[in-house]
Motif scaffolding. Structure first.
Motif, PDB file in Angstrom:
ATOM      1  N   ALA A  49       0.829  -1.207   0.000  1.00  0.00           N
ATOM      2  CA  ALA A  49       0.000   0.000   0.000  1.00  0.00           C
ATOM      3  C   ALA A  49       0.865   1.259   0.000  1.00  0.00           C
ATOM      4  N   LEU A  50       0.329   2.320  -0.614  1.00  0.00           N
ATOM      5  CA  LEU A  50       0.982   3.619  -0.612  1.00  0.00           C
ATOM      6  C   LEU A  50      -0.089   4.700  -0.538  1.00  0.00           C
ATOM      7  N   TYR A  51       0.043   5.581   0.467  1.00  0.00           N
ATOM      8  CA  TYR A  51      -0.864   6.716   0.635  1.00  0.00           C
ATOM      9  C   TYR A  51      -0.057   8.002   0.497  1.00  0.00           C
ATOM     10  N   THR A  52      -0.610   8.995  -0.199  1.00  0.00           N
ATOM     11  CA  THR A  52       0.046  10.296  -0.316  1.00  0.00           C
ATOM     12  C   THR A  52      -0.988  11.401  -0.136  1.00  0.00           C
ATOM     13  N   CYS A  53      -0.534  12.561   0.350  1.00  0.00           N
ATOM     14  CA  CYS A  53      -1.411  13.721   0.453  1.00  0.00           C
ATOM     15  C   CYS A  53      -0.612  14.961   0.105  1.00  0.00           C
ATOM     16  N   SER A  54      -1.330  16.049  -0.202  1.00  0.00           N
ATOM     17  CA  SER A  54      -0.652  17.209  -0.751  1.00  0.00           C
ATOM     18  C   SER A  54      -1.374  18.505  -0.415  1.00  0.00           C
ATOM     19  N   SER A  55      -0.626  19.596  -0.540  1.00  0.00           N
ATOM     20  CA  SER A  55      -1.227  20.917  -0.413  1.00  0.00           C
ATOM     21  C   SER A  55      -2.095  21.248  -1.619  1.00  0.00           C
ATOM     22  N   ASP A  56      -2.097  20.388  -2.645  1.00  0.00           N
ATOM     23  CA  ASP A  56      -2.994  20.597  -3.783  1.00  0.00           C
ATOM     24  C   ASP A  56      -4.419  20.148  -3.467  1.00  0.00           C
ATOM     25  N   ARG A  57      -4.665  19.823  -2.194  1.00  0.00           N
ATOM     26  CA  ARG A  57      -5.989  19.490  -1.672  1.00  0.00           C
ATOM     27  C   ARG A  57      -6.470  18.102  -2.118  1.00  0.00           C
ATOM     28  N   THR A  58      -5.536  17.165  -2.263  1.00  0.00           N
ATOM     29  CA  THR A  58      -5.920  15.801  -2.604  1.00  0.00           C
ATOM     30  C   THR A  58      -5.226  14.796  -1.691  1.00  0.00           C
ATOM     31  N   ILE A  59      -5.896  13.652  -1.519  1.00  0.00           N
ATOM     32  CA  ILE A  59      -5.334  12.471  -0.870  1.00  0.00           C
ATOM     33  C   ILE A  59      -5.442  11.344  -1.891  1.00  0.00           C
ATOM     34  N   LYS A  60      -4.364  10.602  -2.102  1.00  0.00           N
ATOM     35  CA  LYS A  60      -4.382   9.537  -3.102  1.00  0.00           C
ATOM     36  C   LYS A  60      -3.935   8.214  -2.486  1.00  0.00           C
ATOM     37  N   VAL A  61      -4.562   7.140  -2.976  1.00  0.00           N
ATOM     38  CA  VAL A  61      -4.255   5.786  -2.515  1.00  0.00           C
ATOM     39  C   VAL A  61      -3.768   4.987  -3.723  1.00  0.00           C
ATOM     40  N   HIS A  62      -2.609   4.326  -3.580  1.00  0.00           N
ATOM     41  CA  HIS A  62      -1.975   3.654  -4.709  1.00  0.00           C
ATOM     42  C   HIS A  62      -1.531   2.233  -4.332  1.00  0.00           C
TER      43      HIS A  62
ATOM     44  N   PRO B 223       1.877   0.224  -4.637  1.00  0.00           N
ATOM     45  CA  PRO B 223       3.254   0.717  -4.740  1.00  0.00           C
ATOM     46  C   PRO B 223       4.086  -0.020  -5.779  1.00  0.00           C
ATOM     47  N   CYS B 224       3.671   0.067  -7.027  1.00  0.00           N
ATOM     48  CA  CYS B 224       4.401  -0.564  -8.124  1.00  0.00           C
ATOM     49  C   CYS B 224       4.920   0.534  -9.051  1.00  0.00           C
ATOM     50  N   ALA B 225       5.646   0.137 -10.080  1.00  0.00           N
ATOM     51  CA  ALA B 225       6.149   1.106 -11.056  1.00  0.00           C
ATOM     52  C   ALA B 225       5.655   0.703 -12.454  1.00  0.00           C
ATOM     53  N   PRO B 226       4.838   1.552 -13.103  1.00  0.00           N
ATOM     54  CA  PRO B 226       4.342   2.845 -12.612  1.00  0.00           C
ATOM     55  C   PRO B 226       3.291   2.658 -11.519  1.00  0.00           C
ATOM     56  N   LEU B 227       3.063   3.727 -10.744  1.00  0.00           N
ATOM     57  CA  LEU B 227       2.077   3.666  -9.676  1.00  0.00           C
ATOM     58  C   LEU B 227       0.689   3.356 -10.233  1.00  0.00           C
ATOM     59  N   LYS B 228      -0.060   2.554  -9.498  1.00  0.00           N
ATOM     60  CA  LYS B 228      -1.450   2.275  -9.853  1.00  0.00           C
ATOM     61  C   LYS B 228      -2.335   2.973  -8.824  1.00  0.00           C
ATOM     62  N   THR B 229      -2.886   4.125  -9.202  1.00  0.00           N
ATOM     63  CA  THR B 229      -3.703   4.924  -8.289  1.00  0.00           C
ATOM     64  C   THR B 229      -5.123   4.384  -8.257  1.00  0.00           C
ATOM     65  N   LEU B 230      -5.555   3.985  -7.057  1.00  0.00           N
ATOM     66  CA  LEU B 230      -6.888   3.397  -6.896  1.00  0.00           C
ATOM     67  C   LEU B 230      -7.949   4.455  -6.629  1.00  0.00           C
ATOM     68  N   CYS B 231      -7.544   5.549  -5.957  1.00  0.00           N
ATOM     69  CA  CYS B 231      -8.540   6.507  -5.513  1.00  0.00           C
ATOM     70  C   CYS B 231      -7.895   7.875  -5.294  1.00  0.00           C
ATOM     71  N   THR B 232      -8.620   8.918  -5.670  1.00  0.00           N
ATOM     72  CA  THR B 232      -8.215  10.289  -5.380  1.00  0.00           C
ATOM     73  C   THR B 232      -9.348  10.976  -4.638  1.00  0.00           C
ATOM     74  N   LEU B 233      -9.058  11.435  -3.423  1.00  0.00           N
ATOM     75  CA  LEU B 233     -10.041  12.169  -2.629  1.00  0.00           C
ATOM     76  C   LEU B 233      -9.739  13.654  -2.752  1.00  0.00           C
ATOM     77  N   HIS B 234     -10.752  14.435  -3.090  1.00  0.00           N
ATOM     78  CA  HIS B 234     -10.581  15.876  -3.283  1.00  0.00           C
ATOM     79  C   HIS B 234     -11.070  16.622  -2.051  1.00  0.00           C
ATOM     80  N   HIS B 235     -10.194  17.457  -1.515  1.00  0.00           N
ATOM     81  CA  HIS B 235     -10.495  18.192  -0.304  1.00  0.00           C
ATOM     82  C   HIS B 235     -10.674  19.668  -0.627  1.00  0.00           C
ATOM     83  N   GLN B 236     -11.309  20.406   0.265  1.00  0.00           N
ATOM     84  CA  GLN B 236     -11.522  21.830   0.034  1.00  0.00           C
ATOM     85  C   GLN B 236     -10.371  22.673   0.563  1.00  0.00           C
ATOM     86  N   ALA B 237      -9.427  22.063   1.272  1.00  0.00           N
ATOM     87  CA  ALA B 237      -8.277  22.791   1.809  1.00  0.00           C
ATOM     88  C   ALA B 237      -7.028  21.936   1.649  1.00  0.00           C
TER      89      ALA B 237
END
Length: 496
Positions: free
Chosen positions: A439-452, A454-468
């Motif tokens: 498993a790989l989880y990432t978050c950013s100041s671009d207001r998203t949380i992503k779940v992947h 952990p392979c190459a290339p990354l396989k993103t399962l979900c993108t959560l969009h936040h308001q902040a």
């Protein structure tokens, strides 16, 4: 009754223990196979090596290759936890390394490389278990949010966060109550992340009751079964939450330092824990130690010489990265806790990861340092084209997020750190990374949380969009918690 019928009945009785139902081989989906077979441990279970039976029609009479193929359609959780309880022979299916590799390849995709690090001693079964659970929980869970400020033509939050980081790292530790009040007023009416209302989702999304009056900078899940959550904020406080209380959790208390009305005198920037020990680092140039077994009583105070930007804790040893370019090692049991200060970088130390042998540190000087704790020496420095803000070290893989939205992967082998690949994942600062074998989880100041995956290339399962902007994350046992720029702590956990 015919002789044939009697013979079949006798054979069935011999194969089934007393009181147990005979196997039901009616057609069904592969994932319901264990329930349909009524797989239970039995004193009369076959304890022989994997080989076809010359007589009988039970499962183990099939060629072993077919049994392995059948097992490949079962969930990894069943192969790991259920089959060994049935009999020793079926338990051997969980020891088939090649079968796990084929399963992982199927999950990650034929064109993907998995794992990105060394394959030697890799825990394939754990990786497959985590990947299947991740796919089952997160695939398609796409939440959308609309930010009222942007709809009204407000400030672009990505540029604001980029500018704010530089301000923070150059002396904003003394930002007073005026800043806190302004942030509170601006964020009070912000909309929250739109949560999935479907009760069929395996995850539930909760927003913890209001407990902070400024941006939440860091979050940490603690306790058995992710029972507790700790959050640190720019309101200078550390809050402790009980996730088991009520449908949305409950604020237990705010940690209070001696002689202060708040936890710290400056922004709380980082958290770390080991057992009952909790450490909080602040822009007031202190690290405060707390005893969670004593109701959050203060256990000690470590005075540093600059703002504390990152922490890592291994048993009684505490590591701290600070704005004065130092990586400090402390013994939390000692009256004089400082053991050693390391000068591995030429700029602020922004992120840390460690185990009992190595310390990894990332700095604004755009380098990653690898330090050998046992030998007491710097092994390697890797020069990058950006600086890292978050690090996650698991097994022989290191994953990190930088200030340009890139996620980097490194391989650890023979005391050497080797860059493997980098992926464009976010559009701004990658403020949080959590990696485990599957498993790989990432978050950013671009207001998203992503779940992947952990392979190459990354396989993103979900993108959560936040308001902040999302300032950090913590993951334990499939539960995800985030620190939000809208003064909230949000949690995704398995639905009960």
């Amino acid at each position: 009754m015919s002789r044939t019928s009697v013979s079949q009945e006798d054979e069935e009785k011999q194969r089934c223990p007393a009181g147990a139902s005979p196997p039901d081989f009616s057609p069904d989906t592969p994932h319901s196979f264990p329930e349909r077979l009524n797989l239970e441990a039995s004193v009369s279970a076959v304890e022989t090596s994997p080989s076809p039976s010359s007589n009988g029609t039970h499962l183990l009479s099939l060629p072993w290759e077919i049994v392995t193929q059948i097992a490949s359609h079962l969930p990894a959780k069943c192969v790991i936890n259920v089959l060994p309880q049935v009999c020793q022979t079926l338990g051997k299916l969980g020891e088939d390394r090649l079968a796990w590799q084929l399963r992982a390849q199927k999950l990650s995709g034929p064109a993907a490389s998995f794992p990105v690090g060394p394959k030697q001693d890799f825990d394939w079964s754990k990786a497959c278990l985590e990947m299947e659970q991740l796919i089952g929980c997160w695939t398609g869970l796409e939440n959308q949010a609309v930010r009222q400020e942007e709809a009204a033509g407000g400030v672009n939050s990505e540029n604001l966060v980029e500018m704010q980081l530089d301000v923070d790292l150059n002396g904003a530790a003394e930002a007073g109550e005026e800043n806190v009040q302004i942030q509170s007023q601006n964020a009070s009416d912000s909309p929250h992340l739109t949560a999935s209302s479907s009760t069929s989702s395996p995850l539930e999304h909760i927003i913890l009751p209001s407990g902070h009056i400024a941006d939440v900078n860091c979050v940490l899940l603690l306790g058995g079964e992710e029972a507790l959550c700790v959050s640190g904020s720019r309101d200078r406080n550390v809050n402790l939450w009980d996730l088991r209380e009520g449908p949305r959790g409950k604020l237990m208390y705010t940690l209070a330092g001696r002689g202060t009305i708040s936890t710290h005198r400056g922004w709380v920037w980082c958290l770390a824990s080991s057992g009952p020990l909790l450490a909080s680092g602040s822009f007031d140039s202190t690290i405060r130690l707390w005893d969670l077994e004593a109701g959050g009583a203060e256990r000690g105070l470590i005075q540093c010489k600059a703002a504390v930007l990152c922490l890592s804790c291994e048993r009684d040893t505490l590591l701290a990265g600070s704005h004065d370019q130092k990586l400090s090692i402390y013994d939390t049991r000692a009256a004089d806790p400082l053991v050693k200060s390391l000068h591995l970088h030429s700029d602020a130390v922004l992120c840390l990861a460690s185990d009992d042998q190595y310390i990894l540190s990332g700095s604004k000087d755009q380098t990653v340092a690898l330090f050998d704790r046992r030998a007491g020496k710097l092994l390697q420095k890797v020069q990058l084209r950006s600086y890292l803000l978050s690090l996650s070290y698991s097994g022989r893989e290191v994953w990190a997020g930088d200030n340009r939205g890139l996620v980097h992967s490194f391989s650890m082998h023979n005391s050497s750190l080797t860059p493997v690949s980098q992926f464009t994942v976010h559009r701004s600062l990658v403020t949080g990374v959590h990696h485990s074998p599957g498993a790989l989880y990432t978050c950013s100041s671009d207001r998203t949380i992503k779940v992947h995956l952990p392979c190459a290339p990354l396989k993103t399962l979900c993108t959560l969009h936040h308001q902040a902007g999302v300032n950090g994350l913590s993951v334990e046992g499939g539960t995800l918690a985030i620190a939000s720029g809208d003064m909230n702590v949000e949690v995704w956990r398995h639905r009960v």
